[in-house]
Design a protein around this motif. Sequence first.
Motif, PDB file in Angstrom:
ATOM      1  N   UNK A   1       9.037 -14.194 -77.372  1.00 34.00           N
ATOM      2  CA  UNK A   1       7.731 -14.612 -76.879  1.00 34.00           C
ATOM      3  C   UNK A   1       7.686 -15.928 -76.153  1.00 34.00           C
ATOM      4  N   UNK A   2       8.836 -16.488 -75.762  1.00 33.97           N
ATOM      5  CA  UNK A   2       8.859 -17.748 -75.025  1.00 33.97           C
ATOM      6  C   UNK A   2       8.952 -17.462 -73.527  1.00 33.97           C
ATOM      7  N   UNK A   3       7.982 -17.949 -72.769  1.00 37.22           N
ATOM      8  CA  UNK A   3       7.952 -17.761 -71.320  1.00 37.22           C
ATOM      9  C   UNK A   3       8.222 -19.108 -70.651  1.00 37.22           C
ATOM     10  N   UNK A   4       9.400 -19.258 -70.034  1.00 35.49           N
ATOM     11  CA  UNK A   4       9.782 -20.518 -69.409  1.00 35.49           C
ATOM     12  C   UNK A   4      10.188 -20.296 -67.962  1.00 35.49           C
ATOM     13  N   UNK A   5      10.026 -21.330 -67.141  1.00 35.82           N
ATOM     14  CA  UNK A   5      10.444 -21.264 -65.746  1.00 35.82           C
ATOM     15  C   UNK A   5      11.958 -21.458 -65.655  1.00 35.82           C
ATOM     16  N   UNK A   6      12.533 -21.169 -64.484  1.00 42.28           N
ATOM     17  CA  UNK A   6      13.974 -21.358 -64.287  1.00 42.28           C
ATOM     18  C   UNK A   6      14.344 -22.827 -64.501  1.00 42.28           C
TER      19      UNK A   6
ATOM     20  N   UNK B   1      18.323 -27.182 -56.351  1.00 37.96           N
ATOM     21  CA  UNK B   1      18.459 -26.222 -55.248  1.00 37.96           C
ATOM     22  C   UNK B   1      17.547 -25.020 -55.448  1.00 37.96           C
ATOM     23  N   UNK B   2      17.516 -24.488 -56.665  1.00 31.45           N
ATOM     24  CA  UNK B   2      16.673 -23.318 -56.955  1.00 31.45           C
ATOM     25  C   UNK B   2      15.192 -23.654 -56.839  1.00 31.45           C
ATOM     26  N   UNK B   3      14.806 -24.813 -57.343  1.00 29.55           N
ATOM     27  CA  UNK B   3      13.398 -25.183 -57.299  1.00 29.55           C
ATOM     28  C   UNK B   3      12.937 -25.584 -55.900  1.00 29.55           C
ATOM     29  N   UNK B   4      13.854 -26.087 -55.093  1.00 27.24           N
ATOM     30  CA  UNK B   4      13.480 -26.572 -53.760  1.00 27.24           C
ATOM     31  C   UNK B   4      13.455 -25.466 -52.711  1.00 27.24           C
TER      32      UNK B   4
ATOM     33  N   UNK C   1      14.681 -22.065 -53.517  1.00 22.26           N
ATOM     34  CA  UNK C   1      14.729 -20.732 -54.103  1.00 22.26           C
ATOM     35  C   UNK C   1      16.089 -20.090 -54.089  1.00 22.26           C
ATOM     36  N   UNK C   2      17.125 -20.840 -53.749  1.00 22.77           N
ATOM     37  CA  UNK C   2      18.491 -20.313 -53.723  1.00 22.77           C
ATOM     38  C   UNK C   2      19.487 -21.389 -54.099  1.00 22.77           C
ATOM     39  N   UNK C   3      20.770 -21.031 -54.166  1.00 22.63           N
ATOM     40  CA  UNK C   3      21.800 -21.982 -54.590  1.00 22.63           C
ATOM     41  C   UNK C   3      22.698 -22.414 -53.447  1.00 22.63           C
ATOM     42  N   UNK C   4      22.350 -22.044 -52.215  1.00 21.58           N
ATOM     43  CA  UNK C   4      23.168 -22.399 -51.063  1.00 21.58           C
ATOM     44  C   UNK C   4      23.413 -23.887 -50.912  1.00 21.58           C
ATOM     45  N   UNK C   5      22.369 -24.746 -50.952  1.00 17.72           N
ATOM     46  CA  UNK C   5      22.596 -26.186 -50.819  1.00 17.72           C
ATOM     47  C   UNK C   5      23.510 -26.760 -51.915  1.00 17.72           C
ATOM     48  N   UNK C   6      23.353 -26.277 -53.138  1.00 19.22           N
ATOM     49  CA  UNK C   6      24.204 -26.760 -54.233  1.00 19.22           C
ATOM     50  C   UNK C   6      25.657 -26.379 -53.983  1.00 19.22           C
ATOM     51  N   UNK C   7      25.893 -25.146 -53.531  1.00 20.26           N
ATOM     52  CA  UNK C   7      27.258 -24.702 -53.251  1.00 20.26           C
ATOM     53  C   UNK C   7      27.872 -25.513 -52.119  1.00 20.26           C
ATOM     54  N   UNK C   8      27.084 -25.829 -51.083  1.00 11.29           N
ATOM     55  CA  UNK C   8      27.588 -26.626 -49.971  1.00 11.29           C
ATOM     56  C   UNK C   8      27.984 -28.026 -50.451  1.00 11.29           C
ATOM     57  N   UNK C   9      27.142 -28.618 -51.305  1.00 14.02           N
ATOM     58  CA  UNK C   9      27.454 -29.936 -51.846  1.00 14.02           C
ATOM     59  C   UNK C   9      28.727 -29.923 -52.685  1.00 14.02           C
ATOM     60  N   UNK C  10      28.918 -28.874 -53.474  1.00 18.82           N
ATOM     61  CA  UNK C  10      30.117 -28.765 -54.305  1.00 18.82           C
ATOM     62  C   UNK C  10      31.376 -28.611 -53.452  1.00 18.82           C
ATOM     63  N   UNK C  11      31.287 -27.826 -52.385  1.00 24.82           N
ATOM     64  CA  UNK C  11      32.432 -27.640 -51.498  1.00 24.82           C
ATOM     65  C   UNK C  11      32.846 -28.975 -50.875  1.00 24.82           C
TER      66      UNK C  11
END
Length: 467
Positions: A77-82, A420-423, A425-435
């Motif tokens: 019953x816990x509803x949380x955002x990403x 990245x997800x909150x800004x 909606x995807x993980x592309x920017x995070x992956x680019x930063x990690x690379x």
Amino acid sequence: MTVLTDPQQGRTTSAARSAVKGGRWIDDWEPDDADFWARTGRRVAARNLVFSILTEHLGFCVWLLWSIAVLNLQSVGMQLSVGQILWLTTLPNLVGAAMRIPYTFAPARFGGRNWTIVSALLLLIPCGLFVYAVENPDIPYWALLLIAATTGLGGGNFASSMANITHYYPTDKQGLPLGLNAAGGNIGVSVTQLAMPPLIVAFGLAAVGWVWMPFILLAAAGAYFFMNNLRGAASAYTAKEMIAGCKDRQTIIMSVLYIGTFGSFIGYSFTFGVLITSQFPGIKASDFIWLGAFAGSLARPLGGWLADRFGGARVTMLDFLLMGLGIVAVAVAVQAGSWPLFLAAFLFVFVATGIGNGSTYKMIPAIFRTRAMQGVDAGDAAAVKSALAAARRAAAASIGISSAVGALGGVLIQQAFRISLESVGGIGPALAGLAVFYGLCVALTWATYLRKVHIGGVRMSLAQAGV
């Protein structure tokens, strides 16, 4: 006082003496003495290693508890955002990183056996609080965060376990036991993520907290009855040396590299399930989440072996290059919406993190040994012994600092994905930063350890000198 004697010669030797006081305290421990090691040391060290691995393993199991729990919070019953979910997996990592500093000193201060008992029993706290949280789904979010943070106690176990076991083994025989100790702990991540989903289906989410309690009590009992405290380990390194290590250029560089290896491993382990769910909603994340940590854990001893064979700096630099290519492949998979490519690429990255964990951990003692021996006359036995002792203390302090900073790096990776997800909606920017970060680690490793400089009047690289 109990004194061990040579059973063949019937006499007491300095190397064989093992005075035990106050309940399993060992006053004299000389693992580098071949006679003592063959007769007494190996057996005692192996016994302590077994229960050290068990406790560290459970520490990782509890540390990663929320990484699988967050995928099932809706069932209670816990509803949380990403974003809220990612914070529940980030705080344990943050606390675990912070705990590694005091945990590094704890075995020397309280005794390895004593601290193993305490650190095991402390794991009952996050397990009990987890049960309370999921059985009270209306609990405020801030309280949920505090409860999740307590699982960070499990993250500190790695530092105390490694610091303790280091002193049990001869200098030239530490690679395998430390590798087994580290891998035994790391694999606790995948055990939690593999074993918990069917347990949740059968008994409910609260079972994730209950299931570890008997094993924790078993580990504490095993440490109580079968482990030892080493009196001499108290002089291994001091708080002053730890503070000095924080300012040491080599410690700072290795901490950055360890962010790239262990920080990546633990950061991805905490977030892998959330990333699967967010990028491929049709995939049941709990069926695959355990694979990454399992692959990375098994690869860690391989990294140590490769470092022994080809040099830690060479293996580490190549490993960062592979990690960067793997992250690019993950980004391609996300863009193409290809689940098979996403899974294969991420598992490749996990394997690379494991190899890098092993190679970077092998570099640290070699770096300080190489530096300490510069200008020392190899024929002066007293000078060599003094230099190696100083190198061992400096390396121990550096390992404690690097392990804490590396774990903190996992927090940065988790936050990169959250932002990245909150800004967008995807993980592309995070992956680019990690690379980009992995590319910088390639350059840093080359510039520091593979570029030729003058060492002892000879132009060579630190890698050629044995790093």
